[in-house]
Design an enzyme around this catalytic site. Sequence first.
Site, PDB file in Angstrom:
ATOM      1  CB  THR A 121       4.885  14.916 -18.411  1.00 43.27           C
ATOM      2  OG1 THR A 121       3.491  14.831 -18.705  1.00 43.27           O
ATOM      3  CG2 THR A 121       5.033  15.640 -17.084  1.00 43.27           C
TER       4      THR A 121
ATOM      5  CB  SER B 105      -0.853  14.188 -10.554  1.00 41.81           C
ATOM      6  OG  SER B 105       0.378  13.966 -11.254  1.00 41.81           O
TER       7      SER B 105
ATOM      8  CE1 TYR C 199       5.820  11.264 -13.670  1.00 39.03           C
ATOM      9  CE2 TYR C 199       3.713  11.908 -14.626  1.00 39.03           C
ATOM     10  CZ  TYR C 199       5.039  11.540 -14.767  1.00 39.03           C
ATOM     11  OH  TYR C 199       5.585  11.463 -16.023  1.00 39.03           O
ATOM     12  CG  HIS C 200       1.484  15.209 -14.391  1.00 41.16           C
ATOM     13  ND1 HIS C 200       0.500  14.363 -13.944  1.00 41.16           N
ATOM     14  CD2 HIS C 200       1.696  14.848 -15.684  1.00 41.16           C
ATOM     15  CE1 HIS C 200       0.122  13.545 -14.924  1.00 41.16           C
ATOM     16  NE2 HIS C 200       0.836  13.813 -15.995  1.00 41.16           N
TER      17      HIS C 200
ATOM     18  CE  LYS D 136       8.313  12.789 -15.478  1.00 38.24           C
ATOM     19  NZ  LYS D 136       9.230  12.094 -16.361  1.00 38.24           N
TER      20      LYS D 136
HETATM   21  N1  USQ Z   1      -8.494   8.800 -18.446  1.00 40.01           N
HETATM   22  C1  USQ Z   1      -9.795   8.350 -18.587  1.00 40.01           C
HETATM   23  N2  USQ Z   1     -10.030   7.033 -18.353  1.00 40.01           N
HETATM   24  C2  USQ Z   1      -9.051   6.148 -17.985  1.00 40.01           C
HETATM   25  C3  USQ Z   1      -7.748   6.622 -17.845  1.00 40.01           C
HETATM   26  C4  USQ Z   1      -7.498   7.961 -18.071  1.00 40.01           C
HETATM   27  O1  USQ Z   1     -10.719   9.099 -18.923  1.00 40.01           O
HETATM   28  O2  USQ Z   1      -9.363   4.973 -17.784  1.00 40.01           O
HETATM   29  C5  USQ Z   1      -8.178  10.214 -18.720  1.00 40.01           C
HETATM   30  C6  USQ Z   1      -7.477  10.932 -17.589  1.00 40.01           C
HETATM   31  O3  USQ Z   1      -8.391  11.424 -16.634  1.00 40.01           O
HETATM   32  C7  USQ Z   1      -6.698  12.003 -18.322  1.00 40.01           C
HETATM   33  C8  USQ Z   1      -6.365  11.357 -19.672  1.00 40.01           C
HETATM   34  O4  USQ Z   1      -7.270  10.246 -19.797  1.00 40.01           O
HETATM   35  O5  USQ Z   1      -7.498  13.125 -18.554  1.00 40.01           O
HETATM   36  C9  USQ Z   1      -4.941  10.848 -19.782  1.00 40.01           C
HETATM   37  O6  USQ Z   1      -4.677   9.987 -18.706  1.00 40.01           O
HETATM   38  P1  USQ Z   1      -3.483   8.936 -18.703  1.00 40.01           P
HETATM   39  O7  USQ Z   1      -3.662   8.072 -17.481  1.00 40.01           O
HETATM   40  O8  USQ Z   1      -3.357   8.275 -20.025  1.00 40.01           O
HETATM   41  O9  USQ Z   1      -2.214   9.894 -18.569  1.00 40.01           O
HETATM   42  P2  USQ Z   1      -1.548  10.589 -17.301  1.00 40.01           P
HETATM   43  O10 USQ Z   1      -2.033  10.120 -15.991  1.00 40.01           O
HETATM   44  O11 USQ Z   1      -1.642  12.059 -17.525  1.00 40.01           O
HETATM   45  O12 USQ Z   1      -0.042  10.136 -17.372  1.00 40.01           O
HETATM   46  C10 USQ Z   1       0.533   9.479 -18.492  1.00 40.01           C
HETATM   47  C11 USQ Z   1       1.797   8.774 -18.035  1.00 40.01           C
HETATM   48  C12 USQ Z   1       2.751   9.801 -17.481  1.00 40.01           C
HETATM   49  C13 USQ Z   1       3.007  10.854 -18.554  1.00 40.01           C
HETATM   50  C14 USQ Z   1       1.697  11.461 -19.007  1.00 40.01           C
HETATM   51  C15 USQ Z   1       1.814  12.431 -20.141  1.00 40.01           C
HETATM   52  O13 USQ Z   1       1.493   7.786 -17.059  1.00 40.01           O
HETATM   53  O14 USQ Z   1       3.954   9.167 -17.066  1.00 40.01           O
HETATM   54  O15 USQ Z   1       3.830  11.845 -18.044  1.00 40.01           O
HETATM   55  O16 USQ Z   1       0.847  10.422 -19.474  1.00 40.01           O
HETATM   56  S1  USQ Z   1       0.642  13.778 -19.963  1.00 40.01           S
HETATM   57  O17 USQ Z   1      -0.658  13.261 -19.642  1.00 40.01           O
HETATM   58  O18 USQ Z   1       0.627  14.517 -21.222  1.00 40.01           O
HETATM   59  O19 USQ Z   1       1.121  14.589 -18.883  1.00 40.01           O
END
Ligand code: USQ
Length: 383
Positions: free
Chosen positions: A144, A179, A181-182, A185
């Site tokens: 990720t 997190s 989870y991250h 990875k």
């Molecule tokens: N966010 C909001 N509002 C929401 C949901 C999320 O502002 O309702 C924000 C979060 O705080 C974050 C961003 O949007 O800053 C991305 O959040 P996300 O929930 O889309 O992504 P994340 O939790 O980081 O995880 C997701 C997948 C995970 C993958 C990751 C890629 O669930 O499996 O590894 O995206 S990354 O984020 O690039 O690490």
Amino acid sequence: MRVLILGGDGYLGWPTAMDMAAAGHEVLVADNYLRRRIAEATDSEPLLATPSLSERARIFRAVSGHNISVRIVDLSDADAMFDLVRGFMPDSVIHYAEQPSAPYSMRGFNEARETFRNNLDVTFNCIWAVKEIVPECHIVKLGTMGEYGTPNIDIEEGWLEVEHKGRKDTFLYPRAAGSLYHTTKVLDTDLLWFYVRTYGLRVTDLMQGPVYGISTPEADLDPRLCPNFHYDDMFGTVINRFLVQAVAGVPLTVYGKGGQVRGYLNLRDTLQCVRLAAENPAKPGELRIFNQLTEVFSVNEIADRVKAVGDRMDLDVKIESIPNPRKEKEEHYYNPTHTGLTDLGLKPHLMTDDVLAVMLERIIENRYNIQTDRIMPRVRWNG
Ligand code: USQ
């Protein structure tokens, strides 16, 4: 190729299985339904019900003529992993079999331990099964972009050349995940790197950003083949969540200031990237790392885009900043390099207004399934 997909029931695993089978590869998927069980236990089921893996494989065969073999098995059990690999002798293993929710991993001790154990055990067992049984097999591992965090310098593709006191060397790019989870990875990457440099395994580690989308050429053949489209706070990624919120009439949940920037990609591009990586394998003794994203947006930019398209469809979309349940920077520098997959031939599907509109239409057709009590964040990083 003989392609073994670990975690073949997931949002990405199932469409990857169909894509690989449609491309003419021999596909076996394995899964223990961990995500389904967590989704049920936390009241986080997807918008559209998804039949069991065997049922989806049966439907896919009927509509496409392509075969996908299925095993329901717990891959954190080493014997099960070894039996699976010995029975199939894969050329390529695509490893998605991890607990993928950052909020779930931050819910409490039991959820953190479950995430930690599952994710590390599956990676460890996968490495050992490949090393002992099929050492030439290429492992494609889903990592990720969150491994890097949000550093105040450009994010390179996996590695960083460092000059220190007049000498130079290349290291894994520094990691600082947000997190548990991250962080699993990050640990996966370190494990893979140890076994690659020590035993000459061939590995591609894909640093993927948040994915959005519901449609792929194969998933569109029958609604029951649709990927698990989550909009809840546990498994829903931010673009998918905002689109469902727009349809449900819930103000878009921008966490905090909304300046959080991430690299995003369409589900169709995940399939392209994974197939490009599998069909162009890493060399023996190579840990190849690609940053898997096509576009960079802040949360505020995504909210504005969804509102603009939603309003044109008479949805009257509102945006509301709510207290951020996570511990993350809400304003920061973000500039990731992502040329490796483009060099292999990736042709991005960008997040155009049409793409958002088509997704909104699909959600509108299923609006009576939306359960609004799954939308607000239920897990806070600070407990
Ligand atoms: N966010 C909001 N509002 C929401 C949901 C999320 O502002 O309702 C924000 C979060 O705080 C974050 C961003 O949007 O800053 C991305 O959040 P996300 O929930 O889309 O992504 P994340 O939790 O980081 O995880 C997701 C997948 C995970 C993958 C990751 C890629 O669930 O499996 O590894 O995206 S990354 O984020 O690039 O690490």
